[in-house]
Design an enzyme around this catalytic site. Structure first.
Site, PDB file in Angstrom:
ATOM      1  N   ASN A  61      -4.357  -7.667  -6.878  1.00 23.50           N
ATOM      2  CA  ASN A  61      -3.256  -7.583  -5.896  1.00 23.50           C
ATOM      3  C   ASN A  61      -3.452  -8.649  -4.820  1.00 23.50           C
ATOM      4  O   ASN A  61      -2.533  -9.371  -4.452  1.00 23.50           O
ATOM      5  CB  ASN A  61      -3.216  -6.209  -5.230  1.00 23.50           C
ATOM      6  CG  ASN A  61      -3.103  -5.084  -6.230  1.00 23.50           C
ATOM      7  OD1 ASN A  61      -2.625  -5.300  -7.330  1.00 23.50           O
ATOM      8  ND2 ASN A  61      -3.561  -3.902  -5.867  1.00 23.50           N
ATOM      9  N   ASP A  62      -4.666  -8.721  -4.314  1.00 21.16           N
ATOM     10  CA  ASP A  62      -4.936  -9.719  -3.290  1.00 21.16           C
ATOM     11  C   ASP A  62      -5.144 -11.105  -3.888  1.00 21.16           C
ATOM     12  O   ASP A  62      -4.751 -12.100  -3.295  1.00 21.16           O
ATOM     13  CB  ASP A  62      -6.166  -9.317  -2.465  1.00 21.16           C
ATOM     14  CG  ASP A  62      -5.785  -8.310  -1.397  1.00 21.16           C
ATOM     15  OD1 ASP A  62      -4.781  -8.547  -0.692  1.00 21.16           O
ATOM     16  OD2 ASP A  62      -6.470  -7.277  -1.276  1.00 21.16           O
ATOM     17  N   ARG A  74       1.985  -9.839  -0.468  1.00 21.37           N
ATOM     18  CA  ARG A  74       2.128  -8.809  -1.498  1.00 21.37           C
ATOM     19  C   ARG A  74       3.108  -7.708  -1.111  1.00 21.37           C
ATOM     20  O   ARG A  74       3.599  -6.982  -1.968  1.00 21.37           O
ATOM     21  CB  ARG A  74       0.765  -8.195  -1.842  1.00 21.37           C
ATOM     22  CG  ARG A  74       0.104  -7.541  -0.665  1.00 21.37           C
ATOM     23  CD  ARG A  74      -1.340  -7.175  -0.934  1.00 21.37           C
ATOM     24  NE  ARG A  74      -1.479  -5.856  -1.534  1.00 21.37           N
ATOM     25  CZ  ARG A  74      -2.647  -5.301  -1.823  1.00 21.37           C
ATOM     26  NH1 ARG A  74      -3.782  -5.970  -1.599  1.00 21.37           N
ATOM     27  NH2 ARG A  74      -2.713  -4.116  -2.347  1.00 21.37           N
ATOM     28  N   HIS A 108       0.798  -1.223   0.000  1.00 27.45           N
ATOM     29  CA  HIS A 108       0.000   0.000   0.000  1.00 27.45           C
ATOM     30  C   HIS A 108       0.827   1.267   0.000  1.00 27.45           C
ATOM     31  O   HIS A 108       0.378   2.298  -0.480  1.00 27.45           O
ATOM     32  CB  HIS A 108      -1.041  -0.043   1.117  1.00 27.45           C
ATOM     33  CG  HIS A 108      -2.173  -0.936   0.722  1.00 27.45           C
ATOM     34  ND1 HIS A 108      -2.295  -2.219   1.184  1.00 27.45           N
ATOM     35  CD2 HIS A 108      -3.149  -0.748  -0.180  1.00 27.45           C
ATOM     36  CE1 HIS A 108      -3.337  -2.769   0.591  1.00 27.45           C
ATOM     37  NE2 HIS A 108      -3.874  -1.909  -0.223  1.00 27.45           N
ATOM     38  N   ARG A 161     -15.512   1.778  -2.720  1.00 26.72           N
ATOM     39  CA  ARG A 161     -15.356   0.556  -1.940  1.00 26.72           C
ATOM     40  C   ARG A 161     -15.463   0.874  -0.454  1.00 26.72           C
ATOM     41  O   ARG A 161     -14.891   1.870   0.006  1.00 26.72           O
ATOM     42  CB  ARG A 161     -13.988  -0.049  -2.246  1.00 26.72           C
ATOM     43  CG  ARG A 161     -13.739  -1.313  -1.467  1.00 26.72           C
ATOM     44  CD  ARG A 161     -12.466  -1.954  -1.876  1.00 26.72           C
ATOM     45  NE  ARG A 161     -11.311  -1.267  -1.324  1.00 26.72           N
ATOM     46  CZ  ARG A 161     -10.052  -1.626  -1.573  1.00 26.72           C
ATOM     47  NH1 ARG A 161      -9.812  -2.626  -2.397  1.00 26.72           N
ATOM     48  NH2 ARG A 161      -9.048  -0.976  -1.046  1.00 26.72           N
ATOM     49  N   ARG A 172     -10.601   3.863  -2.915  1.00 26.67           N
ATOM     50  CA  ARG A 172     -10.171   3.170  -1.695  1.00 26.67           C
ATOM     51  C   ARG A 172     -10.453   4.073  -0.489  1.00 26.67           C
ATOM     52  O   ARG A 172      -9.618   4.892  -0.127  1.00 26.67           O
ATOM     53  CB  ARG A 172      -8.676   2.878  -1.749  1.00 26.67           C
ATOM     54  CG  ARG A 172      -8.263   1.813  -2.747  1.00 26.67           C
ATOM     55  CD  ARG A 172      -6.763   1.606  -2.644  1.00 26.67           C
ATOM     56  NE  ARG A 172      -6.316   0.407  -3.313  1.00 26.67           N
ATOM     57  CZ  ARG A 172      -5.808   0.367  -4.546  1.00 26.67           C
ATOM     58  NH1 ARG A 172      -5.703   1.471  -5.244  1.00 26.67           N
ATOM     59  NH2 ARG A 172      -5.406  -0.779  -5.070  1.00 26.67           N
ATOM     60  N   GLU A 187     -11.358 -11.216  -4.772  1.00 26.27           N
ATOM     61  CA  GLU A 187      -9.914 -11.097  -4.526  1.00 26.27           C
ATOM     62  C   GLU A 187      -9.386 -12.203  -3.629  1.00 26.27           C
ATOM     63  O   GLU A 187      -8.279 -12.124  -3.121  1.00 26.27           O
ATOM     64  CB  GLU A 187      -9.547  -9.708  -4.008  1.00 26.27           C
ATOM     65  CG  GLU A 187     -10.397  -9.183  -2.884  1.00 26.27           C
ATOM     66  CD  GLU A 187     -10.043  -7.746  -2.491  1.00 26.27           C
ATOM     67  OE1 GLU A 187      -9.047  -7.195  -2.982  1.00 26.27           O
ATOM     68  OE2 GLU A 187     -10.779  -7.187  -1.661  1.00 26.27           O
ATOM     69  N   CYS A 227      -9.504  -4.164 -11.151  1.00 25.07           N
ATOM     70  CA  CYS A 227      -9.044  -2.886 -10.575  1.00 25.07           C
ATOM     71  C   CYS A 227      -7.719  -3.007  -9.830  1.00 25.07           C
ATOM     72  O   CYS A 227      -7.266  -2.049  -9.219  1.00 25.07           O
ATOM     73  CB  CYS A 227     -10.115  -2.291  -9.671  1.00 25.07           C
ATOM     74  SG  CYS A 227     -10.495  -3.315  -8.250  1.00 25.07           S
TER      75      CYS A 227
HETATM   76  C1  PEP Z   1      -6.581  -5.531  -5.039  1.00 31.63           C
HETATM   77  O1  PEP Z   1      -6.444  -6.289  -4.084  1.00 31.63           O
HETATM   78  O2  PEP Z   1      -6.206  -5.798  -6.192  1.00 31.63           O
HETATM   79  C2  PEP Z   1      -7.225  -4.213  -4.862  1.00 31.63           C
HETATM   80  C3  PEP Z   1      -7.546  -3.477  -5.901  1.00 31.63           C
HETATM   81  O3  PEP Z   1      -7.418  -3.765  -3.593  1.00 31.63           O
HETATM   82  P1  PEP Z   1      -6.228  -3.270  -2.633  1.00 31.63           P
HETATM   83  O4  PEP Z   1      -4.996  -3.115  -3.453  1.00 31.63           O
HETATM   84  O5  PEP Z   1      -6.669  -1.975  -2.033  1.00 31.63           O
HETATM   85  O6  PEP Z   1      -6.152  -4.372  -1.620  1.00 31.63           O
HETATM   86 MG    MG Z   2      -7.515  -5.878  -2.265  1.00 30.50          MG
END
Ligand code: PEP
Ligand code: MG
Length: 590
Positions: free
Chosen positions: A457-458, A468, A193, A336, A300, A434, A505
């Site tokens: 990402n998740d 991650r 993040h 979200r 977010r 995710e 996303c």
């Molecule tokens: C993801 O997990 O791909 C996502 C878009 O949410 P975040 O990166 O905020 O966990």
């Molecule tokens: Mg995520």
């Protein structure tokens, strides 16, 4: 002598400036016993250190209030309250009277308090652990006469490259933007993040440098290249000149890409795509709205919370959401609900669970705190009056969570209706896919969810069991692993079967090579970093969806991510071969 540290590209941009080393970590404190004669002196040092720390916090508080407003400044109030806590100070004094040197006494008492708070049943108290750590570091730096490496202690216009071990999202938000031009960290990856936030703030960043804080002393001149993922120390005059020229070329290219903003995202063979922007902070909304995006695919909202001492109230949230909605006019804005937890924590941002990514995160935390959740839902329903708002739930694993969230959404609407507060009740409710569980069972959400959005990402993290944010595992975080590709295809098919929109996303959607892959898997909606809108449009306008599909059929048969990547790269180059400027884009893919 020049040396180049190689890390992970996290946020593009080239900066030449002095290194500012930030060591915001609890220092090692040696155990030391004192004599009777030394006790009074150590007690006096304690009170002086508390006084100095208090002065420092007050100064920071004033600065934060002037720069970011009273809400941000409230973090420092919490820390001032800790410093003024009579019980805490008395416990330290007791140890000093038992002949423990004051530094060690501070260290031991804070450790005990942190452990106590970390296990506390109340979430708000667990979150205080971060503040305790901050106060502990501050007091110990005074007592041990360590340099005060405070993140905001830099003259305006320093153009500094902040180098630190890891940067919590809350610390990132506290950075003095007028003095810091770029970020470099030992820890982290492109989907951590801190990297996402650096991109939102438009701060060039390199993460995953592993040993930068050990190898640097601070004050060195360096070149940070956020796209290449490098930090060059003590460069020659010619190298600095070269870096400046590259920065100018990048700026010109970015300018050129802006000309794509007005064009449609349509492939050569006529597939019309939806291309939306990710917005992480309300302040980004106006710029993101001019990027050429068809709306917001992911806002977010947790960044309204990280680094804050208390949750924002309904009115403050309403104003933040309304700002984004109004910036985008009639275009859809998918907001979200809070994804707090994992590495996005309020206040100090120090995790209090053994496995935060498998812990009390996102929808789990919201459903367990219905009042907190309904405050957000009411703010969202009010903001929905001003545009096309859609709500999205993070980290769902089972449809029960969607049903429980919908029940709370209905309650929130009833409460607003009863209080005669203007709002819109019929807001679509979608889910983020995710986790592998949600991906494999995506069909089970179809009756209760209005749309799907894939958080790659998740999804990659949980599918491959690769943290991650862990720099040591960055090479293993491979979105082109056959398991990930298969899951994405499955989600796309499930959306098609049930007539639901499927968007991607995660960061994957912002990278040209990955966009080609996603296109081939049948994805037709993308939500990307605002700066990537032009690049993605340029790419999709130069390729055929049919070719991408053929390549992906082949890629799905590959045994490893490396093989799939090799194939995709080769075929994308062929696809772009007719246009030399586009090949330059392909060169950027490496
Ligand atoms: C993801 O997990 O791909 C996502 C878009 O949410 P975040 O990166 O905020 O966990
Ligand atoms: Mg995520």
């Amino acid at each position: 002598m020049q040396s180049i540290l190689v890390g992970i590209a996290a946020s593009p941009g080239i900066v030449v400036g002095p290194v500012h080393l930030l060591r915001w970590e609890v220092p090692e404190v040696p155990h030391r016993v004192i004599t009777d004669a030394e006790i009074d002196g150590d007690l006096e040092r304690l009170h002086q250190a508390v006084g100095r720390s208090r002065d420092r916090l007050r100064a920071l508080r004033e600065r934060a209030e002037a720069q970011a407003g009273p809400e941000e400044a409230a973090i420092f109030d919490v820390q001032l309250t800790i410093l003024d806590d009579a019980e805490l100070i008395q416990s330290i004094e007791v140890l000093v009277r038992q002949h423990i040197a004051v530094e060690k006494a501070v260290d031991l008492v804070f450790l005990e308090w942190r452990q106590h708070f970390a296990r506390h049943q109340t979430a708000m108290l667990r979150e205080r652990v971060g503040d305790l750590v901050d106060v502990q570091i501050r007091l110990l730096s005074v007592l041990l006469a360590l340099p005060d490496y405070d993140p905001v202690e830099l003259p305006t216009g320093s153009n500094a490259i902040l180098v630190t071990h890891d940067l919590t999202p809350s610390l990132t938000l506290q950075l003095d933007r007028s003095a810091i031009a770029a970020i470099a960290t030992d820890a982290g990856t492109a989907t951590a993040h801190v990297a996402i936030l650096a991109r939102s703030l438009g701060l060039p960043a390199v993460v995953g440098l592993r040993t930068a804080t050990e190898r640097l002393r601070g004050g060195e001149i360096a070149i940070l290249d956020g796209a290449a993922g490098t930090l060059a120390i003590a460069p020659s005059a010619a190298e600095i000149e070269g870096a400046r020229e590259r920065a100018q070329r990048d700026a010109a290219r970015q300018h050129e890409l802006e000309s794509f903003a007005e064009l449609e995202a349509i492939t050569v063979d006529g597939e019309r795509l939806v291309l939306r922007a990710n917005v992480d902070l309300p302040e980004e909304a106006e710029t993101a709205a001019t990027s050429g995006a068809d709306g917001v695919g992911l806002m977010r909202t947790e960044f309204l919370v990280v680094g804050r001492a208390a949750m924002p109230d309904e009115d403050e949230q309403y104003r933040a959401y309304r700002r984004v909605v109004e910036a985008f006019g009639k275009r859809p804005v998918i907001i979200r609900t809070f994804d707090i937890g994992g590495d996005k924590l309020p206040v100090g941002g120090f995790p209090t669970e053994a496995n935060p990514f498998l812990g009390w995160r996102a929808i789990r935390m919201c459903l367990d705190q219905p009042e907190l959740f309904k405050t957000q839902l009411r703010a969202l329903l009010r903001a929905a009056l001003h545009g096309d708002v859609r709500i999205m739930l993070p980290l769902v694993v089972t449809v029960d969570e969607v049903r429980a969230a919908r029940a709370l959404l209905d309650e929130a609407a009833d409460e607003l209706a009863q209080a005669a507060v203007p709002h819109r009740a019929d807001v679509p409710l979608g889910v983020m896919i995710e986790t592998p569980a949600a991906a494999v069972a995506s069909g089970t959400f179809a009756r209760d969810a209005d749309f799907f959005s894939i958080g790659t990402n998740d999804l990659v993290q949980y599918t491959l069991a690769v943290d991650r944010g862990n720099a040591n595992l960055a090479d293993r975080f491979t979105a082109l692993h056959p398991a990930v590709l298969t899951l994405i295809r499955q989600i796309v098919e499930s959306g098609r079967t049930h007539g639901l929109d499927v968007c991607v996303c995660g960061e994957m959607a912002s990278q040209p090579l990955m966009v080609f892959a996603l296109l081939g898997l049948g994805v037709r909606q993308f939500s990307v970093a605002p700066r990537a809108v032009g690049t993605v449009k340029q790419l999709v306008r130069a390729v055929r969806a049919r070719t991408a599909a053929d390549v992906l059929t082949e890629a799905l048969g590959m045994a490893t991510a490396r093989e799939a990547e090799h194939l995709l790269r080769r075929r994308l180059r062929q696809e772009l071969a007719h246009d030399p400027t586009l090949l330059e884009t392909a060169a950027l893919l490496t």
